[in-house]
Design a protein around this motif. Structure first.
Motif, PDB file in Angstrom:
ATOM      1  N   ALA A 109       0.833  -1.206   0.000  1.00  9.15           N
ATOM      2  CA  ALA A 109       0.000   0.000   0.000  1.00  9.15           C
ATOM      3  C   ALA A 109       0.865   1.252   0.000  1.00  9.15           C
ATOM      4  O   ALA A 109       0.601   2.208  -0.731  1.00  9.15           O
ATOM      5  N   ALA A 110       1.925   1.226   0.794  1.00  4.49           N
ATOM      6  CA  ALA A 110       2.789   2.403   0.869  1.00  4.49           C
ATOM      7  C   ALA A 110       3.458   2.650  -0.488  1.00  4.49           C
ATOM      8  O   ALA A 110       3.522   3.782  -0.968  1.00  4.49           O
ATOM      9  N   TRP A 111       3.916   1.593  -1.087  1.00  6.73           N
ATOM     10  CA  TRP A 111       4.559   1.739  -2.400  1.00  6.73           C
ATOM     11  C   TRP A 111       3.543   2.235  -3.433  1.00  6.73           C
ATOM     12  O   TRP A 111       3.816   3.148  -4.202  1.00  6.73           O
ATOM     13  N   GLY A 112       2.372   1.621  -3.421  1.00 10.33           N
ATOM     14  CA  GLY A 112       1.336   2.025  -4.370  1.00 10.33           C
ATOM     15  C   GLY A 112       0.990   3.500  -4.235  1.00 10.33           C
ATOM     16  O   GLY A 112       0.787   4.192  -5.231  1.00 10.33           O
ATOM     17  N   ASP A 113       0.967   3.967  -2.999  1.00 11.37           N
ATOM     18  CA  ASP A 113       0.644   5.377  -2.789  1.00 11.37           C
ATOM     19  C   ASP A 113       1.692   6.293  -3.415  1.00 11.37           C
ATOM     20  O   ASP A 113       1.363   7.368  -3.909  1.00 11.37           O
ATOM     21  N   THR A 114       2.932   5.856  -3.389  1.00  8.12           N
ATOM     22  CA  THR A 114       3.976   6.697  -3.996  1.00  8.12           C
ATOM     23  C   THR A 114       3.831   6.744  -5.513  1.00  8.12           C
ATOM     24  O   THR A 114       4.358   7.626  -6.165  1.00  8.12           O
ATOM     25  N   GLN A 115       3.137   5.776  -6.069  1.00  7.83           N
ATOM     26  CA  GLN A 115       3.017   5.710  -7.524  1.00  7.83           C
ATOM     27  C   GLN A 115       1.832   6.481  -8.074  1.00  7.83           C
ATOM     28  O   GLN A 115       1.782   6.814  -9.242  1.00  7.83           O
TER      29      GLN A 115
ATOM     30  N   CYS B  22      -6.871   3.407  -3.029  1.00  8.25           N
ATOM     31  CA  CYS B  22      -6.193   2.285  -2.391  1.00  8.25           C
ATOM     32  C   CYS B  22      -4.857   1.981  -3.052  1.00  8.25           C
ATOM     33  O   CYS B  22      -4.783   1.434  -4.150  1.00  8.25           O
ATOM     34  N   GLY B  23      -3.784   2.371  -2.357  1.00 11.63           N
ATOM     35  CA  GLY B  23      -2.447   2.152  -2.883  1.00 11.63           C
ATOM     36  C   GLY B  23      -2.161   0.686  -3.143  1.00 11.63           C
ATOM     37  O   GLY B  23      -1.473   0.322  -4.090  1.00 11.63           O
ATOM     38  N   MET B  24      -2.725  -0.138  -2.289  1.00 10.51           N
ATOM     39  CA  MET B  24      -2.486  -1.558  -2.463  1.00 10.51           C
ATOM     40  C   MET B  24      -3.065  -2.067  -3.777  1.00 10.51           C
ATOM     41  O   MET B  24      -2.490  -2.924  -4.437  1.00 10.51           O
ATOM     42  N   ALA B  25      -4.204  -1.512  -4.145  1.00  6.46           N
ATOM     43  CA  ALA B  25      -4.813  -1.919  -5.407  1.00  6.46           C
ATOM     44  C   ALA B  25      -3.933  -1.518  -6.590  1.00  6.46           C
ATOM     45  O   ALA B  25      -3.808  -2.257  -7.565  1.00  6.46           O
ATOM     46  N   ILE B  26      -3.305  -0.356  -6.464  1.00  6.51           N
ATOM     47  CA  ILE B  26      -2.378   0.068  -7.510  1.00  6.51           C
ATOM     48  C   ILE B  26      -1.227  -0.924  -7.622  1.00  6.51           C
ATOM     49  O   ILE B  26      -0.882  -1.390  -8.705  1.00  6.51           O
ATOM     50  N   ALA B  27      -0.658  -1.225  -6.478  1.00  3.47           N
ATOM     51  CA  ALA B  27       0.496  -2.121  -6.476  1.00  3.47           C
ATOM     52  C   ALA B  27       0.136  -3.476  -7.069  1.00  3.47           C
ATOM     53  O   ALA B  27       0.863  -4.021  -7.905  1.00  3.47           O
ATOM     54  N   VAL B  28      -0.994  -3.998  -6.660  1.00  2.89           N
ATOM     55  CA  VAL B  28      -1.404  -5.303  -7.162  1.00  2.89           C
ATOM     56  C   VAL B  28      -1.722  -5.243  -8.654  1.00  2.89           C
ATOM     57  O   VAL B  28      -1.442  -6.161  -9.404  1.00  2.89           O
ATOM     58  N   LEU B  94      15.374  -3.032 -15.488  1.00  2.57           N
ATOM     59  CA  LEU B  94      14.535  -2.218 -14.610  1.00  2.57           C
ATOM     60  C   LEU B  94      15.071  -0.789 -14.603  1.00  2.57           C
ATOM     61  O   LEU B  94      16.280  -0.573 -14.626  1.00  2.57           O
ATOM     62  N   THR B  95      14.184   0.161 -14.598  1.00  2.16           N
ATOM     63  CA  THR B  95      14.599   1.553 -14.410  1.00  2.16           C
ATOM     64  C   THR B  95      14.862   1.788 -12.920  1.00  2.16           C
ATOM     65  O   THR B  95      14.624   0.898 -12.100  1.00  2.16           O
ATOM     66  N   GLU B  96      15.304   2.983 -12.577  1.00  2.60           N
ATOM     67  CA  GLU B  96      15.487   3.281 -11.156  1.00  2.60           C
ATOM     68  C   GLU B  96      14.158   3.130 -10.418  1.00  2.60           C
ATOM     69  O   GLU B  96      14.095   2.590  -9.324  1.00  2.60           O
ATOM     70  N   GLU B  97      13.121   3.611 -11.068  1.00  4.10           N
ATOM     71  CA  GLU B  97      11.794   3.473 -10.476  1.00  4.10           C
ATOM     72  C   GLU B  97      11.434   1.991 -10.331  1.00  4.10           C
ATOM     73  O   GLU B  97      10.884   1.561  -9.321  1.00  4.10           O
ATOM     74  N   GLY B  98      11.758   1.242 -11.346  1.00  3.82           N
ATOM     75  CA  GLY B  98      11.473  -0.195 -11.307  1.00  3.82           C
ATOM     76  C   GLY B  98      12.199  -0.887 -10.164  1.00  3.82           C
ATOM     77  O   GLY B  98      11.680  -1.826  -9.561  1.00  3.82           O
ATOM     78  N   LYS B  99      13.380  -0.397  -9.862  1.00  5.58           N
ATOM     79  CA  LYS B  99      14.138  -1.034  -8.782  1.00  5.58           C
ATOM     80  C   LYS B  99      13.512  -0.826  -7.423  1.00  5.58           C
ATOM     81  O   LYS B  99      13.774  -1.585  -6.496  1.00  5.58           O
ATOM     82  N   THR B 100      12.664   0.197  -7.315  1.00  5.24           N
ATOM     83  CA  THR B 100      11.997   0.389  -6.022  1.00  5.24           C
ATOM     84  C   THR B 100      11.022  -0.751  -5.750  1.00  5.24           C
ATOM     85  O   THR B 100      10.560  -0.939  -4.633  1.00  5.24           O
ATOM     86  N   LEU B 101      10.730  -1.500  -6.785  1.00  9.52           N
ATOM     87  CA  LEU B 101       9.845  -2.647  -6.622  1.00  9.52           C
ATOM     88  C   LEU B 101      10.530  -3.826  -5.938  1.00  9.52           C
ATOM     89  O   LEU B 101       9.868  -4.686  -5.347  1.00  9.52           O
ATOM     90  N   LEU B 102      11.843  -3.871  -6.060  1.00  9.73           N
ATOM     91  CA  LEU B 102      12.532  -5.093  -5.641  1.00  9.73           C
ATOM     92  C   LEU B 102      12.320  -5.517  -4.192  1.00  9.73           C
ATOM     93  O   LEU B 102      12.080  -6.696  -3.934  1.00  9.73           O
ATOM     94  N   PRO B 103      12.400  -4.591  -3.243  1.00  6.15           N
ATOM     95  CA  PRO B 103      12.186  -5.041  -1.862  1.00  6.15           C
ATOM     96  C   PRO B 103      10.803  -5.665  -1.671  1.00  6.15           C
ATOM     97  O   PRO B 103      10.654  -6.691  -1.001  1.00  6.15           O
ATOM     98  N   ILE B 104       9.811  -5.069  -2.322  1.00  2.00           N
ATOM     99  CA  ILE B 104       8.460  -5.604  -2.198  1.00  2.00           C
ATOM    100  C   ILE B 104       8.369  -6.965  -2.831  1.00  2.00           C
ATOM    101  O   ILE B 104       7.840  -7.919  -2.263  1.00  2.00           O
ATOM    102  N   VAL B 105       8.892  -7.018  -4.027  1.00  2.00           N
ATOM    103  CA  VAL B 105       8.873  -8.267  -4.774  1.00  2.00           C
ATOM    104  C   VAL B 105       9.530  -9.388  -3.971  1.00  2.00           C
ATOM    105  O   VAL B 105       9.057 -10.510  -3.919  1.00  2.00           O
ATOM    106  N   ARG B 106      10.604  -9.040  -3.306  1.00  2.00           N
ATOM    107  CA  ARG B 106      11.314 -10.070  -2.542  1.00  2.00           C
ATOM    108  C   ARG B 106      10.538 -10.491  -1.303  1.00  2.00           C
ATOM    109  O   ARG B 106      10.545 -11.663  -0.934  1.00  2.00           O
ATOM    110  N   SER B 107       9.872  -9.542  -0.679  1.00  2.00           N
ATOM    111  CA  SER B 107       9.115  -9.966   0.503  1.00  2.00           C
ATOM    112  C   SER B 107       7.876 -10.748   0.090  1.00  2.00           C
ATOM    113  O   SER B 107       7.467 -11.699   0.757  1.00  2.00           O
TER     114      SER B 107
END
Lengths: 123, 123
Positions: A109-115, B22-28, B94-107
């Motif tokens: 959610a936190a990441w999504g909000d930044t996007q 909902c940020g989470m919905a964006i992320a998903v 991955l772009t720099e922005e794309g790399k911000t995904l990595l911690p999430i992706v890994r968890s």
DNA sequence: TTCAATTCTTACTGTTTAGTAAGCAATTAA
DNA sequence: TTAATTGCTTACTAAACAGTAAGAATTGAA
């Protein structure tokens, strides 16, 4: 009647193989879809009644809410408490297993909000 | 031709509203679908050629790989490097922005791995 | 006797996502 | 001249996901 999947379609077989090799695919499968993020998010605040949950998630239909809750329940992430009253009262809550989702859900959610202001999702 | 969405369907409108709240919905939405997890995962190891990426993701079709890469590129998470050679050579990263995904992706991946033996996903 | 309340079901339809298979473009090697 | 290579594109079909609307069950209250 529960909706059937075609268990031998390439589609289904591909999904299955993915889950066997990629934990991330499993996670996204569980969290994914239009409504599960919101459901889990709200349930993160504690046990909550069906009707209240519905009112917290704008636009969700009863069909979708029930369906997603059932799926989550089936996997053991959500627990259902029905009280023998009329009209009925049913409460839902995250199980202990379900609560392990919360840290992930929150970081998503936190990441999504930044996007939100950076990208424009199609639709 | 890019596949069209029906921008005024209830379906599309519901999605849009969700992303606004909902940020989470964006992320998903960004991570979701059958193939994006794997693509992002492999790209996490560095710049990689199209054909190689394809070989790393079993069963993916070219149509799906191209489509998902394009989507990720459009949102700015993936960058495409084409070399003017024949036969063509194209690399993705991955772009720099794309790399911000990595911690999430890994968890997500770590959590998903803990679930593999606990739950039985339908298909 | 009819209605209201609440949590679902069901049947049906529409929309989106995924899979299949064929083909294109531009060089180089045989 | 023909075939091989690589990274796509296109048209079509199948499967999955989501929305709409009507109704069922129970019992107390009007």
């Amino acid at each position: 009647m529960l909706e059937m999947r075609k268990e031998n379609s390439s589609n289904a077989l591909n999904a299955k193989e993915l889950y066997e090799t990629c934990g991330m695919a499993i996670a996204v499968r569980i969290l994914g879809g239009r409504w599960k993020p919101g459901i889990i998010w709200h349930l993160g605040n504690g046990r909550i009644r069906y009707g209240h949950l519905k009112s917290l998630i704008p636009n969700i239909s009863e069909r979708m809410l029930v369906q997603q809750l059932k799926e989550l329940e089936k996997y053991g992430f959500v627990e259902r408490f029905a009280f023998p009253e009329v009209p009925p009262r049913v409460e839902y809550a995250l199980t202990e297993e379900g609560k392990t989702l919360l840290p992930i859900v929150r970081s998503l959610a936190a990441w999504g909000d930044t996007q939100r202001d950076k990208i424009k999702l199609p639709v």
